[in-house]
Write a protein that holds these residues in place. Structure first.
Motif, mmCIF file in Angstrom:
data_model
loop_
_atom_site.group_PDB
_atom_site.id
_atom_site.type_symbol
_atom_site.label_atom_id
_atom_site.label_comp_id
_atom_site.label_asym_id
_atom_site.label_seq_id
_atom_site.Cartn_x
_atom_site.Cartn_y
_atom_site.Cartn_z
ATOM 1 N N SER A 155 0.859 -1.179 0.000
ATOM 2 C CA SER A 155 0.000 0.000 0.000
ATOM 3 C C SER A 155 0.897 1.231 0.000
ATOM 4 O O SER A 155 2.090 1.159 0.316
ATOM 5 C CB SER A 155 -0.890 0.015 1.248
ATOM 6 N N VAL A 156 0.324 2.379 -0.320
ATOM 7 C CA VAL A 156 1.087 3.627 -0.333
ATOM 8 C C VAL A 156 1.635 3.922 1.062
ATOM 9 O O VAL A 156 2.780 4.342 1.214
ATOM 10 C CB VAL A 156 0.219 4.791 -0.852
ATOM 11 N N GLY A 157 0.839 3.686 2.097
ATOM 12 C CA GLY A 157 1.283 3.959 3.457
ATOM 13 C C GLY A 157 2.427 3.075 3.907
ATOM 14 O O GLY A 157 3.406 3.550 4.491
ATOM 15 N N VAL A 158 2.329 1.781 3.651
ATOM 16 C CA VAL A 158 3.410 0.864 4.009
ATOM 17 C C VAL A 158 4.645 1.183 3.185
ATOM 18 O O VAL A 158 5.767 1.197 3.690
ATOM 19 C CB VAL A 158 2.986 -0.609 3.831
ATOM 20 N N ARG A 159 4.453 1.508 1.919
ATOM 21 C CA ARG A 159 5.581 1.870 1.063
ATOM 22 C C ARG A 159 6.312 3.085 1.626
ATOM 23 O O ARG A 159 7.528 3.150 1.633
ATOM 24 C CB ARG A 159 5.094 2.150 -0.358
ATOM 25 N N ALA A 160 5.555 4.068 2.132
ATOM 26 C CA ALA A 160 6.163 5.274 2.699
ATOM 27 C C ALA A 160 6.997 4.937 3.933
ATOM 28 O O ALA A 160 8.107 5.474 4.111
ATOM 29 C CB ALA A 160 5.085 6.298 3.051
ATOM 30 N N VAL A 161 6.497 4.045 4.787
ATOM 31 C CA VAL A 161 7.254 3.610 5.967
ATOM 32 C C VAL A 161 8.544 2.920 5.533
ATOM 33 O O VAL A 161 9.633 3.221 6.030
ATOM 34 C CB VAL A 161 6.397 2.678 6.859
ATOM 35 N N LEU A 162 8.441 2.000 4.592
ATOM 36 C CA LEU A 162 9.632 1.281 4.137
ATOM 37 C C LEU A 162 10.643 2.236 3.513
ATOM 38 O O LEU A 162 11.857 2.107 3.731
ATOM 39 C CB LEU A 162 9.255 0.189 3.124
ATOM 40 N N ASP A 163 10.148 3.202 2.760
ATOM 41 C CA ASP A 163 11.043 4.158 2.112
ATOM 42 C C ASP A 163 11.793 5.005 3.145
ATOM 43 O O ASP A 163 12.995 5.224 3.023
ATOM 44 C CB ASP A 163 10.242 5.056 1.160
ATOM 45 N N HIS A 201 16.707 6.385 5.940
ATOM 46 C CA HIS A 201 17.209 6.957 7.185
ATOM 47 C C HIS A 201 17.622 5.939 8.239
ATOM 48 O O HIS A 201 18.100 6.328 9.297
ATOM 49 C CB HIS A 201 16.153 7.889 7.788
ATOM 50 N N GLY A 202 17.403 4.658 7.986
ATOM 51 C CA GLY A 202 17.713 3.660 8.995
ATOM 52 C C GLY A 202 16.610 3.587 10.031
ATOM 53 O O GLY A 202 15.550 4.199 9.881
ATOM 54 N N PRO A 203 16.830 2.824 11.110
ATOM 55 C CA PRO A 203 15.791 2.640 12.119
ATOM 56 C C PRO A 203 15.291 3.962 12.691
ATOM 57 O O PRO A 203 16.072 4.887 12.923
ATOM 58 C CB PRO A 203 16.503 1.814 13.202
ATOM 59 N N MET A 204 13.967 4.036 12.876
ATOM 60 C CA MET A 204 13.313 5.234 13.407
ATOM 61 C C MET A 204 12.183 4.804 14.329
ATOM 62 O O MET A 204 11.674 3.686 14.216
ATOM 63 C CB MET A 204 12.715 6.072 12.263
ATOM 64 N N THR A 205 11.765 5.715 15.193
ATOM 65 C CA THR A 205 10.573 5.477 16.002
ATOM 66 C C THR A 205 9.338 5.879 15.188
ATOM 67 O O THR A 205 9.440 6.619 14.203
ATOM 68 C CB THR A 205 10.611 6.297 17.303
ATOM 69 N N VAL A 206 8.191 5.406 15.635
ATOM 70 C CA VAL A 206 6.941 5.791 14.978
ATOM 71 C C VAL A 206 6.740 7.306 15.027
ATOM 72 O O VAL A 206 6.417 7.923 14.004
ATOM 73 C CB VAL A 206 5.744 5.013 15.565
ATOM 74 N N PRO A 207 6.946 7.957 16.195
ATOM 75 C CA PRO A 207 6.788 9.415 16.205
ATOM 76 C C PRO A 207 7.760 10.128 15.261
ATOM 77 O O PRO A 207 7.380 11.114 14.613
ATOM 78 C CB PRO A 207 7.073 9.793 17.670
ATOM 79 N N GLN A 208 8.983 9.649 15.139
ATOM 80 C CA GLN A 208 9.933 10.261 14.202
ATOM 81 C C GLN A 208 9.422 10.147 12.771
ATOM 82 O O GLN A 208 9.523 11.090 11.991
ATOM 83 C CB GLN A 208 11.307 9.594 14.314
ATOM 84 N N MET A 209 8.876 8.982 12.428
ATOM 85 C CA MET A 209 8.354 8.804 11.070
ATOM 86 C C MET A 209 7.169 9.723 10.825
ATOM 87 O O MET A 209 7.032 10.289 9.739
ATOM 88 C CB MET A 209 7.963 7.339 10.834
ATOM 89 N N GLY A 210 6.304 9.873 11.822
ATOM 90 C CA GLY A 210 5.163 10.777 11.684
ATOM 91 C C GLY A 210 5.608 12.207 11.436
ATOM 92 O O GLY A 210 5.080 12.890 10.557
ATOM 93 N N ARG A 211 6.593 12.661 12.219
ATOM 94 C CA ARG A 211 7.101 14.030 12.028
ATOM 95 C C ARG A 211 7.758 14.180 10.658
ATOM 96 O O ARG A 211 7.568 15.195 9.984
ATOM 97 C CB ARG A 211 8.089 14.381 13.142
ATOM 98 N N ALA A 212 8.517 13.189 10.233
ATOM 99 C CA ALA A 212 9.211 13.268 8.945
ATOM 100 C C ALA A 212 8.233 13.373 7.781
ATOM 101 O O ALA A 212 8.525 14.028 6.776
ATOM 102 C CB ALA A 212 10.125 12.055 8.755
#
Length: 147
Positions: free
Chosen positions: A35-43, A48-59
């Motif tokens: 899905s577009v959302g999962v693809r965005a997380v993987l990208d 950027h390497g490992p991130m927290t969920v809040p970091q990904m949300g801010r990014a």
């Protein structure tokens, strides 16, 4: 304002095309498309390497809750995994699995093949200028609360 008038519809059309192209398709390994959302997380994790969920949300300037749902989907498909975060006991780091690295690499390769056909009479300088302008616009709105 003309740029903003074009970016919104362009983004929505690309997102719709990605989702429609993903529906019912399978990768060479036989896995369901992303899905577009999962693809965005993987990208994000790929870049950027490992991130927290809040970091990904801010990014991505999207809610932590939405990112968490996408991470949960990716975990269920063994594309990402949670690992301890030495900086914060309660906010785990999310990282790609081998399957996740392979999945995002395949998606990016397919997307690049399609996007190479968009060029028309655009030069490399045109594309670099567009990227520079959009990056500057993005920087202008850094720190603007979207939630």
């Amino acid at each position: 304002m003309e740029v903003f008038d074009l970016i919104g519809p362009l983004y929505r059309r690309v997102q719709r095309a990605v989702e429609q192209g993903a529906q019912g398709t399978r990768s060479a390994q036989g896995e369901q498309a992303l899905s577009v959302g999962v693809r965005a997380v993987l990208d994000l994790l790929h870049k950027h390497g490992p991130m927290t969920v809040p970091q990904m949300g801010r990014a991505q300037a999207i809610s932590r809750q939405f990112v968490q749902r996408m991470v949960n989907d990716a975990v269920a498909r063994d594309l990402v995994e949670s690992i301890p975060n030495p900086a914060h006991r309660r906010s785990s780091l999310i990282r790609l699995t081998e399957e996740g690295r392979a999945a995002i690499a395949a998606v990016v390769a397919r997307e690049h093949a399609v996007l190479r056909e968009v060029g028309g009479d655009l030069t490399d300088a045109d594309v670099r200028t567009c990227v520079r302008v959009l990056a500057q616009m993005l920087t202008l709105f850094d720190g603007v609360d979207v939630n």
